[in-house]
Design an enzyme around this catalytic site. Structure first.
Site, PDB file in Angstrom:
ATOM      1  N   GLU A  84       7.656  -6.907  14.335  1.00 37.37           N
ATOM      2  CA  GLU A  84       8.412  -7.939  13.525  1.00 37.37           C
ATOM      3  C   GLU A  84       9.685  -7.290  12.918  1.00 37.37           C
ATOM      4  O   GLU A  84      10.671  -7.660  12.625  1.00 37.37           O
ATOM      5  CB  GLU A  84       7.790  -8.968  12.767  1.00 37.37           C
ATOM      6  CG  GLU A  84       7.061  -8.155  11.410  1.00 37.37           C
ATOM      7  CD  GLU A  84       6.247  -7.193  11.486  1.00 37.37           C
ATOM      8  OE1 GLU A  84       6.186  -6.523  10.788  1.00 37.37           O
ATOM      9  OE2 GLU A  84       5.453  -7.182  12.622  1.00 37.37           O
ATOM     10  N   ASP A  85       9.196  -6.298  12.108  1.00 35.29           N
ATOM     11  CA  ASP A  85      10.072  -5.418  11.448  1.00 35.29           C
ATOM     12  C   ASP A  85      11.157  -4.761  12.336  1.00 35.29           C
ATOM     13  O   ASP A  85      12.479  -4.597  11.897  1.00 35.29           O
ATOM     14  CB  ASP A  85       9.500  -4.335  10.470  1.00 35.29           C
ATOM     15  CG  ASP A  85       8.368  -3.595  11.037  1.00 35.29           C
ATOM     16  OD1 ASP A  85       8.181  -3.892  12.439  1.00 35.29           O
ATOM     17  OD2 ASP A  85       7.924  -2.908  10.358  1.00 35.29           O
ATOM     18  N   ASP A 102       0.749  -1.102  -0.070  1.00 33.80           N
ATOM     19  CA  ASP A 102      -0.156   0.018   0.017  1.00 33.80           C
ATOM     20  C   ASP A 102       0.826   1.173   0.079  1.00 33.80           C
ATOM     21  O   ASP A 102       0.195   2.389   0.004  1.00 33.80           O
ATOM     22  CB  ASP A 102      -0.970   0.171   1.205  1.00 33.80           C
ATOM     23  CG  ASP A 102      -0.339  -0.533   2.565  1.00 33.80           C
ATOM     24  OD1 ASP A 102       0.769  -0.473   2.617  1.00 33.80           O
ATOM     25  OD2 ASP A 102      -1.229  -1.077   3.221  1.00 33.80           O
TER      26      ASP A 102
END
Length: 409
Positions: free
Chosen positions: A182-183, A99
């Site tokens: 998580e990133d 996106d």
């Protein structure tokens, strides 16, 4: 015939990404780096809105090499990114959310920077579209820095250029058990293990797009997941950075950005069971990692709340959170001829509360905003010389006549 290795693999994890995916893919195709230098690996994570079909149409007509993988929904962004990373062939990997979109020339500029500087991670300037974006680390273009010498720890999203050899050498992958943060875990480890990080600040490389429907690839998750994310990030930092000022500075990131919001204004809306559960979840984190060194990097208001969280003092914490929610400015108290400034937040010098004055003591970077504060300045050479002369003069005056006579003899 052997196909030449691409310079960069763009990994796109996509879930219910229409219509944003259209501009996302157009931004990839418009890159100036040259289609032969790029490969795209797009993973449709079980979409039902036409995302997978559009990816396949794009693959048929696009100039860069495009591989589309369609799979059952994994529940989060980690799975699709890992699938794409496992298939990547490029010297570098860039993770692009479906996106969002790339800025013109983004890949060309970032790859050129990494090749020129020999660095393992490149941050390109990010611009928000109907949403906020990190700014403090993009003040100027820097060919080589690291996580200890810059503000890059305040952007731990995965939308960076990573040297694939770094990721393979250390087995770096996204934690698929996490649905939030998580990133941050992945990127912080990359920063810590990297042979240098570059910052491209003079060109917008990434547009972070706010969706009209409020949906993004990452699930928001419950508050419990936020504590899991904070714990793993703290443990990673503790494992890779020895105790001391460097570790303390990095610990500010999980404490201030991940943990502290759980004890912000939303805490007032939680029922008593949730409040106590949050304190329970925070206890092992503060027991293991909350130090005076970490506290000194925070503003007084932040430090006070985390001090009370660490002490499991729910009643006092609620008072501090209410003051935060009121958005009032705490009165300033100057002492020692303006060289020490305290901010009078709730329970300052309240004997019953017993909170140390040091919790309320503003560090120079915060105190300088208040009129009358005179501390925190770096002495000039002349001032240091004058102070040394005064010390020597004072020492000379303290020498007794007997001592002088003995020295003369």
């Amino acid at each position: 015939m052997t196909v030449a290795q691409p310079d960069v693999t763009v990994v796109i994890g996509a879930y219910e990404a229409m219509p944003y995916l259209v501009e996302c893919l157009a931004s990839v195709e418009a890159q100036t780096i040259g289609p032969e230098r790029v490969e795209v690996i797009a993973v449709d994570d079980g979409s039902t809105d036409g995302t997978g079909e559009y990816l396949e149409e794009f693959a048929e007509r696009a100039s860069p090499r495009v591989t589309v993988i369609r799979q059952e929904n994994s529940g989060g962004p980690s799975g699709p990114r890992n699938v794409g990373l496992d298939k990547a062939r490029g010297r570098y990997v860039f993770f692009l959310d479906a996106d969002d979109r790339l800025g013109p020339e983004a890949l060309e500029r970032m790859v050129a920077m990494a090749d020129r500087a020999g660095t393992d991670v490149v941050l390109g300037r990010i611009e928000g579209v109907d949403r906020g974006a990190p700014k403090s680390m993009f003040g100027r273009t820097v060919e080589r820095t690291d996580v200890h010498s810059s503000n890059i720890m305040y952007t731990l999203s995965a939308q960076k250029l990573f040297r694939r050899a770094l990721l393979e050498r250390h087995g770096l992958r996204f934690d698929e058990s996490l649905y939030t943060g998580e990133d941050a875990l992945f990127t912080m480890e990359a920063y810590l293990r990297a042979n240098g990080v570059s910052v491209v600040a003079d060109h917008t490389c990434y547009y972070l797009v706010g969706r009209d429907d409020g949906k993004h690839v990452t699930k928001s998750g419950s508050y419990v997941l936020r504590f899991d994310s904070a714990r793993l990030l703290m443990d990673l930092i503790a494992d890779l950075v020895p105790e001391g000022p460097r570790r303390d500075r990095l610990m500010v990131r999980p404490f201030a950005i991940t943990l502290l919001p759980q004890f912000g204004p939303r805490f007032l809306k939680d029922d008593d069971r949730v409040r106590r559960h949050k304190l329970e979840l925070a206890k092992p984190l503060t027991d293991a990692h909350w130090t005076e060194g970490v506290a000194r990097h925070l503003k007084v208001e932040e430090r006070l709340r985390l001090h009370l969280v660490a002490g499991q003092r729910l009643g006092l914490l609620l008072d501090a959170v209410r003051f935060t929610a009121s958005k009032k400015q705490a009165p300033a108290l100057l002492e020692r001829r303006g060289r020490r400034l305290y901010l009078v937040y709730p329970h300052f010098r309240d004997r019953a509360a017993g909170i140390p004055d040091t919790v309320y003591l503003a560090e120079p970077r915060e105190a300088r905003a208040f009129p009358g504060y005179r501390g925190g300045g770096t002495p000039t050479v002349l001032r240091r010389a004058a102070r040394r002369a005064r010390r020597l003069l004072t020492s000379a005056k303290k020498v007794t006549p007997e001592a002088r006579a003995a020295t003369a003899a």
